[in-house]
Design an enzyme around this catalytic site. Structure first.
Site, PDB file in Angstrom:
ATOM      1  N   ARG A 105      79.834  24.040  43.673  1.00 55.28           N
ATOM      2  CA  ARG A 105      79.656  24.706  42.744  1.00 55.28           C
ATOM      3  C   ARG A 105      79.982  23.797  41.852  1.00 55.28           C
ATOM      4  NH1 ARG A 105      79.949  28.852  46.503  1.00 55.28           N
ATOM      5  NH2 ARG A 105      78.308  29.042  47.579  1.00 55.28           N
ATOM      6  N   LYS A 109      73.173  18.579  28.804  1.00 51.07           N
ATOM      7  CA  LYS A 109      71.857  18.945  29.779  1.00 51.07           C
ATOM      8  C   LYS A 109      72.315  17.858  31.021  1.00 51.07           C
ATOM      9  CE  LYS A 109      68.782  20.594  26.768  1.00 51.07           C
ATOM     10  NZ  LYS A 109      67.276  20.438  25.896  1.00 51.07           N
ATOM     11  N   GLU A 162      66.266   8.000  18.447  1.00 52.19           N
ATOM     12  CA  GLU A 162      67.213   8.914  18.405  1.00 52.19           C
ATOM     13  C   GLU A 162      68.306   8.809  17.433  1.00 52.19           C
ATOM     14  OE1 GLU A 162      65.981  11.461  20.568  1.00 52.19           O
ATOM     15  OE2 GLU A 162      65.755  10.090  22.498  1.00 52.19           O
ATOM     16  N   LYS A 191      74.750  15.980  16.682  1.00 48.59           N
ATOM     17  CA  LYS A 191      74.509  16.212  17.724  1.00 48.59           C
ATOM     18  C   LYS A 191      76.025  17.849  18.400  1.00 48.59           C
ATOM     19  CE  LYS A 191      72.298  16.274  22.842  1.00 48.59           C
ATOM     20  NZ  LYS A 191      71.949  15.441  23.374  1.00 48.59           N
ATOM     21  N   GLU A 220      70.291  26.427  23.905  1.00 54.60           N
ATOM     22  CA  GLU A 220      69.059  26.032  23.257  1.00 54.60           C
ATOM     23  C   GLU A 220      67.869  27.468  23.748  1.00 54.60           C
ATOM     24  OE1 GLU A 220      66.761  22.104  24.133  1.00 54.60           O
ATOM     25  OE2 GLU A 220      64.839  23.125  24.680  1.00 54.60           O
ATOM     26  N   ARG A 246      69.808  24.717  18.982  1.00 60.86           N
ATOM     27  CA  ARG A 246      69.566  23.423  19.881  1.00 60.86           C
ATOM     28  C   ARG A 246      68.092  22.571  19.967  1.00 60.86           C
ATOM     29  NH1 ARG A 246      72.553  21.511  24.880  1.00 60.86           N
ATOM     30  NH2 ARG A 246      72.337  19.695  25.044  1.00 60.86           N
ATOM     31  N   ASN A 260      64.547  18.576  19.989  1.00 64.02           N
ATOM     32  CA  ASN A 260      63.829  18.214  19.986  1.00 64.02           C
ATOM     33  C   ASN A 260      62.509  17.963  19.427  1.00 64.02           C
ATOM     34  OD1 ASN A 260      64.208  18.845  22.645  1.00 64.02           O
ATOM     35  ND2 ASN A 260      63.654  20.984  22.776  1.00 64.02           N
ATOM     36  N   HIS A 296      59.624  15.021  20.596  1.00 64.40           N
ATOM     37  CA  HIS A 296      59.432  15.465  21.865  1.00 64.40           C
ATOM     38  C   HIS A 296      58.589  15.566  22.376  1.00 64.40           C
ATOM     39  CE1 HIS A 296      63.728  12.964  21.348  1.00 64.40           C
ATOM     40  NE2 HIS A 296      64.039  13.150  22.844  1.00 64.40           N
ATOM     41  N   HIS A 306      57.781  13.279  25.015  1.00 68.21           N
ATOM     42  CA  HIS A 306      58.407  13.326  26.827  1.00 68.21           C
ATOM     43  C   HIS A 306      56.456  13.142  27.458  1.00 68.21           C
ATOM     44  CE1 HIS A 306      61.833  15.642  26.986  1.00 68.21           C
ATOM     45  NE2 HIS A 306      61.784  13.638  26.779  1.00 68.21           N
ATOM     46  N   HIS A 356      62.376   5.306  26.460  1.00 66.31           N
ATOM     47  CA  HIS A 356      62.072   6.996  26.016  1.00 66.31           C
ATOM     48  C   HIS A 356      62.213   6.937  24.225  1.00 66.31           C
ATOM     49  CE1 HIS A 356      63.716  10.683  26.170  1.00 66.31           C
ATOM     50  NE2 HIS A 356      64.268  10.904  24.876  1.00 66.31           N
TER      51      HIS A 356
HETATM   52  N1  LIG Z   1      70.573  15.403  29.290  1.00 66.75           N
HETATM   53  C1  LIG Z   1      70.008  14.485  27.793  1.00 66.75           C
HETATM   54  O1  LIG Z   1      70.605  15.229  27.016  1.00 66.75           O
HETATM   55  C2  LIG Z   1      69.261  13.444  27.550  1.00 66.75           C
HETATM   56  C3  LIG Z   1      68.678  12.856  25.861  1.00 66.75           C
HETATM   57  C4  LIG Z   1      68.347  12.339  26.222  1.00 66.75           C
HETATM   58  C5  LIG Z   1      67.790  11.374  27.139  1.00 66.75           C
HETATM   59  N2  LIG Z   1      68.386  11.448  28.397  1.00 66.75           N
HETATM   60  C6  LIG Z   1      67.107  10.587  29.533  1.00 66.75           C
HETATM   61  O2  LIG Z   1      67.818   9.440  29.161  1.00 66.75           O
HETATM   62  C7  LIG Z   1      67.212   8.616  30.310  1.00 66.75           C
HETATM   63  C8  LIG Z   1      67.244   7.381  29.634  1.00 66.75           C
HETATM   64  O3  LIG Z   1      69.119   7.065  29.492  1.00 66.75           O
HETATM   65  P1  LIG Z   1      68.505   5.392  28.766  1.00 66.75           P
HETATM   66  O4  LIG Z   1      67.593   5.163  27.777  1.00 66.75           O
HETATM   67  O5  LIG Z   1      70.084   5.008  28.322  1.00 66.75           O
HETATM   68  O6  LIG Z   1      68.107   4.251  29.719  1.00 66.75           O
HETATM   69  P2  LIG Z   1      69.048   3.533  31.775  1.00 66.75           P
HETATM   70  O7  LIG Z   1      70.239   4.840  31.926  1.00 66.75           O
HETATM   71  O8  LIG Z   1      67.997   3.578  32.319  1.00 66.75           O
HETATM   72  O9  LIG Z   1      69.184   2.645  31.251  1.00 66.75           O
HETATM   73  C9  LIG Z   1      68.889   1.285  30.328  1.00 66.75           C
HETATM   74  C10 LIG Z   1      68.905   0.471  31.352  1.00 66.75           C
HETATM   75  O10 LIG Z   1      69.497  -0.699  30.410  1.00 66.75           O
HETATM   76  C11 LIG Z   1      70.632  -1.442  31.434  1.00 66.75           C
HETATM   77  N3  LIG Z   1      72.225  -0.825  30.772  1.00 66.75           N
HETATM   78  C12 LIG Z   1      72.687   0.288  30.702  1.00 66.75           C
HETATM   79  N4  LIG Z   1      74.279  -0.224  30.166  1.00 66.75           N
HETATM   80  C13 LIG Z   1      74.144  -1.041  30.249  1.00 66.75           C
HETATM   81  C14 LIG Z   1      75.064  -2.435  29.727  1.00 66.75           C
HETATM   82  N5  LIG Z   1      75.857  -2.208  28.686  1.00 66.75           N
HETATM   83  N6  LIG Z   1      75.178  -3.504  29.082  1.00 66.75           N
HETATM   84  C15 LIG Z   1      73.784  -4.119  30.074  1.00 66.75           C
HETATM   85  N7  LIG Z   1      72.198  -3.203  30.881  1.00 66.75           N
HETATM   86  C16 LIG Z   1      72.972  -2.008  30.396  1.00 66.75           C
HETATM   87  C17 LIG Z   1      70.530  -0.253  32.893  1.00 66.75           C
HETATM   88  O11 LIG Z   1      70.712  -0.688  33.821  1.00 66.75           O
HETATM   89  C18 LIG Z   1      69.435  -0.017  32.441  1.00 66.75           C
HETATM   90  O12 LIG Z   1      68.153  -1.024  33.017  1.00 66.75           O
HETATM   91  C19 LIG Z   1      66.174   9.307  30.455  1.00 66.75           C
HETATM   92  O13 LIG Z   1      66.062   9.243  32.093  1.00 66.75           O
HETATM   93  C20 LIG Z   1      66.102  10.398  29.842  1.00 66.75           C
HETATM   94  O14 LIG Z   1      65.970  11.423  29.872  1.00 66.75           O
HETATM   95  C21 LIG Z   1      68.893  13.129  28.934  1.00 66.75           C
HETATM   96 ZN   LIG Z   2      65.621  11.919  23.149  1.00 61.90          ZN
END
Ligand SMILES: NC(=O)c1ccc[n+]([C@@H]2O[C@H](COP(=O)([O-])OP(=O)(O)OC[C@H]3O[C@@H](n4cnc5c(N)ncnc54)[C@H](O)[C@@H]3O)[C@@H](O)[C@H]2O)c1
Ligand SMILES: [Zn+2]
Length: 362
Positions: free
Chosen positions: A123, A145, A187, A229, A239, A243, A247, A250, A254, A266
């Site tokens: 939990r 999130k 972003e 943020k 949200e 907040r 989006n 988005h 999305h 993304h």
């Molecule tokens: N929770 C939230 O508020 C929120 C907001 C925006 C996006 N997201 C989510 O985030 C995700 C996308 O995240 P992302 O773009 O970071 O992608 P990711 O986590 O897939 O990383 C991208 C790639 O970079 C590589 N990588 C990461 N750090 C590295 C480094 N320092 N050196 C070399 N390679 C590295 C990873 O292995 C991966 O292949 C999506 O699932 C999206 O929905 C969440």
């Molecule tokens: Zn985003």
């Protein structure tokens, strides 16, 4: 080092931004997470990031904590309930108790996934975010999130679970593939468009240095986005209103990301979504044409896409129906009235949305 505080009542936490912090992560957790001393840590790490930076992380942690590690294959495909289940097994294998701490070490995928495990294991246990992509440092590691995808639909299952601490070591960005860094600029442009015209100015002046990965500029950009943020999340954690402006871009973003099934990052999909949102803002009389042109010019300069190839408009449109902001018939869009400010989401007539989408798909 720059410091930003997310001022949530009773659960405020710091974001530490700057180079070289990974090697002293243990000391940072010890200092900034009250009562963490002597507790067990489970690091949930992206396996690629672990191969590159895992040794530094361990060195930084092991002098103060007992550390176990669970690796996650890179990519969006890991954001599943199946992977969540395997991580629960890792928690059990390592006897992670209620006072355990989960450290998310990777990009947004690992942040969302490990965050969801931390939200639900027993939990809820404490979470420390160590974001390693630019996208995760400017966006996904902040605000609580967390969640996973279901049947390819983004973030269908999730929760709100604020971290205790976010450590954004900007030197980790040096190993990031260029495409990953570039897509995160979307972003940053988003933050500028919705909340801070000066941030857009900084990005316009320093676009070349930012694209080249200049650490000084990246640190400034990360800190600026975190400030925005943090302020928005503190005003509306769940949200229910304010907040929602995060989006911007988005709604369509999305849908395109889902329809592209892994072919677009993304941020690339969000860049397309912002072009559509600015166009709708202009058509509906909110945004002067110069505002849309400024945004689109900057996106062009940062090498972010203006069109998506080979996507079926019907498929994208069907994905749009899943957007959380659809209430009733019409999809809702965060629009902008001038550069640096945004409205809460407003319904936009389907035919208009369809036209904006058609302009993006070739
Ligand atoms: N929770 C939230 O508020 C929120 C907001 C925006 C996006 N997201 C989510 O985030 C995700 C996308 O995240 P992302 O773009 O970071 O992608 P990711 O986590 O897939 O990383 C991208 C790639 O970079 C590589 N990588 C990461 N750090 C590295 C480094 N320092 N050196 C070399 N390679 C590295 C990873 O292995 C991966 O292949 C999506 O699932 C999206 O929905 C969440
Ligand atoms: Zn985003």
């Amino acid at each position: 080092m720059k410091r930003v505080r997310v001022r949530l009542p009773g659960r405020a936490y710091p974001i530490l931004i700057g180079p070289g912090q990974l090697s002293r992560l243990g000391a940072l957790i010890d200092t900034h997470v009250p009562g963490s001393r002597g507790r067990d840590l489970l690091v949930i790490a992206d396996s690629r990031v672990n191969a590159l930076h895992g040794a530094t992380l361990l060195r930084g942690l092991e002098e103060r904590f007992r550390v176990a590690r669970a690796l996650v294959p890179p990519g969006e495909g890991s954001k599943t309930l199946a992977r969540t289940g395997r991580l629960y097994e890792a928690c059990r294998r390592h006897a992670l108790g209620r006072d355990g701490v989960i450290v998310a070490f990777g990009g947004g995928v690992v942040g969302d996934l490990a965050g969801f495990v931390a939200a639900t294991w027993l939990r809820g246990v404490d979470l420390v975010m160590v974001p390693t992509t630019l996208l995760a440092q400017v966006d996904s590691s902040i605000g609580g999130k967390v969640g996973v995808n279901l049947d390819g639909v983004k973030n269908m299952v999730g929760s709100f679970h604020q971290p205790r601490l976010v450590v954004s070591d900007t030197s980790l960005l040096a190993t990031l593939p260029v495409r990953e860094r570039r897509s995160a600029f979307a972003e940053i442009v988003k933050c500028g468009m919705i909340a801070d015209a000066r941030l857009l100015g900084l990005l316009e002046r320093e676009a070349d240095a930012a694209l080249a990965g200049d650490p000084r500029i990246l640190e400034k950009l990360v800190a600026a986005c975190c400030r925005i943020k943090a302020r928005i999340v503190a005003a509306d954690e769940r949200e229910r209103g304010a907040r929602e402006v995060l989006n911007y871009g988005h709604t369509i973003g999305h849908a395109i990301e889902a329809a592209a099934a892994g072919r677009l990052r993304h941020g690339e999909a969000v860049a397309l979504g912002m072009r559509a949102a600015a166009r709708l803002s202009e058509e509906l009389g909110h945004l002067p044409p110069a505002g849309r042109e400024r945004q689109d010019r900057l996106l062009d300069r940062l090498g972010l896409p203006a069109v998506a190839r080979g996507l079926d408009a019907g498929l994208v449109f069907s994905k749009l129906k899943w957007d959380k902001k659809v209430r009733g018939r019409n999809p809702r869009f965060v629009l902008t009235g001038k550069v640096g400010s945004a409205t809460l989401a407003l319904p936009v007539e389907e035919a208009r949305v369809r036209r904006a989408l058609d302009a993006l798909l070739v």
